[in-house]
Design an enzyme around this catalytic site. Structure first.
Site, PDB file in Angstrom:
ATOM      1  N   ILE A   1       0.913  -1.259  -0.187  1.00  0.00           N
ATOM      2  CA  ILE A   1       0.099   0.018   0.314  1.00  0.00           C
ATOM      3  C   ILE A   1       1.087   0.761   0.208  1.00  0.00           C
ATOM      4  O   ILE A   1       1.892   1.117   0.935  1.00  0.00           O
ATOM      5  CB  ILE A   1      -1.032  -0.269   1.413  1.00  0.00           C
ATOM      6  N   TYR A   2       0.605   2.317  -0.605  1.00  0.00           N
ATOM      7  CA  TYR A   2       1.540   2.990  -1.115  1.00  0.00           C
ATOM      8  C   TYR A   2       0.939   4.476  -0.594  1.00  0.00           C
ATOM      9  O   TYR A   2      -0.386   4.979  -0.982  1.00  0.00           O
ATOM     10  CB  TYR A   2       1.997   3.755  -2.399  1.00  0.00           C
TER      11      TYR A   2
END
Lengths: 183, 183
Positions: free
Chosen positions: B36-37
């Protein structure tokens, strides 16, 4: 998680230890805590009443490190606030990440904390380098639950321990900053 | 730590596996990675060429989670950049802290990565959901050391594996974003 917490200045650790013994609180263990606080690049956490820190906890058996975020206080008598704490493997690397994200290393708070347990409460005798003796009583509740009832119970517990004044909402970090500014 | 890394699009995993076998690279293990960025509240990481992510790594034996910060690329042929990675205990709590600090959840990148080891290199066959097959060759060096020599050696290794084109500096995150924008 909501951390319901009340702090008070106390006269000395020895007499409060007797009071803790008398109500049946049990000494759990002693921690040496070293906290590094960071300030945000977009706002002054002293003004927004938030906190971001890396804590190293040393006991006789282990060294553990944590990231902690604390939200603004949501109550005007206590230090009740959102708290998120997560264990991490390498505090230096996390500090490097925070600084890469432009968070700024602020002050250090170093303390010896003797921890007692009583019912659902954690009672801490805090010998903070640079400050007078303090005691904190804390309990955690799920978000959405009624924290006001918990605060009242904590004040009753303080009363049981013969502490009816000296309550303090200011964090150790800020108390140290205030002291530094005075000098 | 500086991560020296070159990525290339490949035709298919089976033929590259034969080439890897032929040069004596050893298959290490397979990971399922879920990233997850986050984007910063003060700047667009797509523009500053930085990245902050939480990675969950699942192997047949374990699930581990990490925070990773990547600095801007410092070389125009490769993906060489500062990288700091630290193991954490609870990815949901870290996501909560990042969001409390006003970082914004951006895209997810999910891949199956087959990892090979060859000399000082880690070779990854990356089956990213939504993208063509890619291969990455990576090595880590201490900051301050000469990374250009390492990049040349990585390109030689690609040549040995019969890959002389398809090199790509764009991250999987951005490649997925570009694809989404086209559709």
């Amino acid at each position: 998680m909501i951390e319901v917490e009340v702090k008070a200045k106390i006269d000395d650790f020895n007499s409060i230890k007797k009071d803790l013994y008398n109500i049946g609180a049990l000494e759990s263990h002693t921690e040496h805590q070293e906290d590094i606080y960071f300030n945000s690049p977009i706002k002054d956490f002293a003004e927004t009443d938030e906190a971001l820190r890396i804590r190293k906890v040393r006991t006789k058996d282990s060294i553990e490190t944590f990231i902690t975020y604390k939200g603004p206080k949501i109550d005007d008598k206590s230090k009740t606030r959102k708290e998120v704490e997560v264990k991490i493997e390498d505090p230096e690397k996390v500090a490097d990440i925070f600084e890469s994200l432009e968070f700024v290393k602020a002050s250090k708070v170093i303390k010896k904390r003797i921890i007692y347990k009583f019912e659902q409460y954690i009672i801490s005798l805090d010998d903070v380098i640079g400050l007078e003796p303090y005691m904190e009583i804390e309990t955690d509740i799920e978000e959405g639950n009624d924290y006001k009832a918990e605060i009242d119970k904590i004040f009753e517990l303080f009363k049981k321990l013969n502490i009816t004044e000296g309550f303090e909402r200011t964090s150790y970090l800020e108390l140290l900053d205030i002291k530094r500014e005075k000098n």
